[in-house]
Design a protein around this motif. Structure first.
Motif, mmCIF file in Angstrom:
data_model
loop_
_atom_site.group_PDB
_atom_site.id
_atom_site.type_symbol
_atom_site.label_atom_id
_atom_site.label_comp_id
_atom_site.label_asym_id
_atom_site.label_seq_id
_atom_site.Cartn_x
_atom_site.Cartn_y
_atom_site.Cartn_z
ATOM 1 N N ILE A 50 0.840 -1.202 0.000
ATOM 2 C CA ILE A 50 0.000 0.000 0.000
ATOM 3 C C ILE A 50 0.876 1.253 0.000
ATOM 4 N N LEU A 51 1.902 1.251 0.836
ATOM 5 C CA LEU A 51 2.796 2.405 0.889
ATOM 6 C C LEU A 51 3.522 2.618 -0.434
ATOM 7 N N GLU A 52 3.889 1.542 -1.113
ATOM 8 C CA GLU A 52 4.535 1.650 -2.423
ATOM 9 C C GLU A 52 3.581 2.218 -3.476
ATOM 10 N N LEU A 53 2.372 1.692 -3.507
ATOM 11 C CA LEU A 53 1.419 2.072 -4.548
ATOM 12 C C LEU A 53 0.760 3.430 -4.316
ATOM 13 N N TYR A 54 0.575 3.791 -3.051
ATOM 14 C CA TYR A 54 -0.233 4.969 -2.741
ATOM 15 C C TYR A 54 0.466 5.925 -1.780
ATOM 16 N N SER A 55 1.756 6.086 -1.904
ATOM 17 C CA SER A 55 2.490 6.968 -0.991
ATOM 18 C C SER A 55 1.981 8.401 -1.046
ATOM 19 N N ASN A 56 1.366 8.784 -2.159
ATOM 20 C CA ASN A 56 0.853 10.149 -2.304
ATOM 21 C C ASN A 56 -0.398 10.424 -1.470
ATOM 22 N N VAL A 57 -1.085 9.397 -0.945
ATOM 23 C CA VAL A 57 -2.293 9.628 -0.142
ATOM 24 C C VAL A 57 -2.174 9.093 1.275
ATOM 25 N N MET A 58 -1.052 8.514 1.635
ATOM 26 C CA MET A 58 -0.951 7.872 2.942
ATOM 27 C C MET A 58 -0.959 8.854 4.105
ATOM 28 N N ASP A 59 -0.755 10.120 3.872
ATOM 29 C CA ASP A 59 -0.859 11.073 4.959
ATOM 30 C C ASP A 59 -2.305 11.234 5.429
ATOM 31 N N LEU A 60 -3.259 10.733 4.656
ATOM 32 C CA LEU A 60 -4.672 10.846 5.003
ATOM 33 C C LEU A 60 -5.182 9.664 5.826
ATOM 34 N N THR A 61 -4.383 8.630 5.925
ATOM 35 C CA THR A 61 -4.846 7.421 6.601
ATOM 36 C C THR A 61 -3.776 6.846 7.511
ATOM 37 N N GLN A 62 -4.201 5.920 8.322
ATOM 38 C CA GLN A 62 -3.297 5.206 9.217
ATOM 39 C C GLN A 62 -3.415 3.724 8.897
ATOM 40 N N ILE A 63 -2.267 3.046 8.778
ATOM 41 C CA ILE A 63 -2.279 1.618 8.490
ATOM 42 C C ILE A 63 -1.911 0.847 9.755
ATOM 43 N N VAL A 64 -2.754 -0.116 10.118
ATOM 44 C CA VAL A 64 -2.527 -0.963 11.282
ATOM 45 C C VAL A 64 -2.332 -2.396 10.798
ATOM 46 N N ASN A 65 -1.232 -3.003 11.212
ATOM 47 C CA ASN A 65 -0.933 -4.385 10.844
ATOM 48 C C ASN A 65 -1.348 -5.302 11.998
ATOM 49 N N LEU A 66 -2.250 -6.245 11.728
ATOM 50 C CA LEU A 66 -2.711 -7.179 12.763
ATOM 51 C C LEU A 66 -1.748 -8.340 12.983
ATOM 52 N N ASN A 67 -0.769 -8.506 12.099
ATOM 53 C CA ASN A 67 0.193 -9.609 12.193
ATOM 54 C C ASN A 67 -0.491 -10.964 12.250
ATOM 55 N N ILE A 68 -1.451 -11.163 11.375
ATOM 56 C CA ILE A 68 -2.148 -12.444 11.247
ATOM 57 C C ILE A 68 -1.750 -13.038 9.902
ATOM 58 N N PRO A 69 -1.156 -14.224 9.899
ATOM 59 C CA PRO A 69 -0.760 -14.831 8.625
ATOM 60 C C PRO A 69 -1.958 -14.980 7.696
ATOM 61 N N ASP A 70 -1.763 -14.604 6.456
ATOM 62 C CA ASP A 70 -2.839 -14.674 5.468
ATOM 63 C C ASP A 70 -2.864 -16.078 4.850
ATOM 64 N N ILE A 71 -3.205 -17.047 5.683
ATOM 65 C CA ILE A 71 -3.197 -18.455 5.262
ATOM 66 C C ILE A 71 -4.561 -19.111 5.418
ATOM 67 N N PHE A 72 -5.530 -18.353 5.885
ATOM 68 C CA PHE A 72 -6.828 -18.912 6.222
ATOM 69 C C PHE A 72 -7.834 -18.747 5.095
ATOM 70 N N GLU A 73 -8.811 -19.623 5.080
ATOM 71 C CA GLU A 73 -9.935 -19.499 4.154
ATOM 72 C C GLU A 73 -10.936 -18.493 4.722
ATOM 73 N N TYR A 74 -11.782 -17.979 3.847
ATOM 74 C CA TYR A 74 -12.826 -17.035 4.232
ATOM 75 C C TYR A 74 -13.671 -17.601 5.369
ATOM 76 N N MET A 75 -13.845 -16.826 6.416
ATOM 77 C CA MET A 75 -14.665 -17.130 7.595
ATOM 78 C C MET A 75 -14.181 -18.357 8.375
ATOM 79 N N ASP A 76 -12.923 -18.721 8.228
ATOM 80 C CA ASP A 76 -12.338 -19.788 9.042
ATOM 81 C C ASP A 76 -12.506 -19.410 10.517
#
Length: 87
Positions: A50-76
């Motif tokens: 996100i920071l790479e693609l949208y560095s021009n708008v990141m001053d408008l938002t805050q990004i929070v990382n939950l540190n959850i591995p993206d290995i799960f199926e939907y609604m697991d």
């Protein structure tokens, strides 16, 4: 999409799900970043993308990382528990 489903009826927040991968059902856009007060990601690699693609708008938002591995199926069940406890 799981986090959106978990919080879509929560009156305290307005939620939208979007992704940065080519296979994302709904792609993240500059408009969605400007709409959001907080961006929540599962892993740091998504925050970096996100920071790479949208560095021009990141001053408008805050990004929070939950540190959850993206290995799960939907609604697991385990994923739902991890998201709920992290948020």
């Amino acid at each position: 999409p799981t986090a959106e489903k978990l919080y879509i009826k929560d009156q305290r927040v307005n939620v939208r799900s979007a992704g940065v991968s080519n296979s994302a059902r709904i792609k993240l856009s500059q408009k969605s970043l400007q709409w959001a007060d907080i961006i929540i990601v599962m892993e740091n690699k998504y925050k970096q993308k996100i920071l790479e693609l949208y560095s021009n708008v990141m001053d408008l938002t805050q990004i929070v990382n939950l540190n959850i591995p993206d290995i799960f199926e939907y609604m697991d069940e385990e994923l739902c528990e991890l998201i709920t406890s992290a948020v």
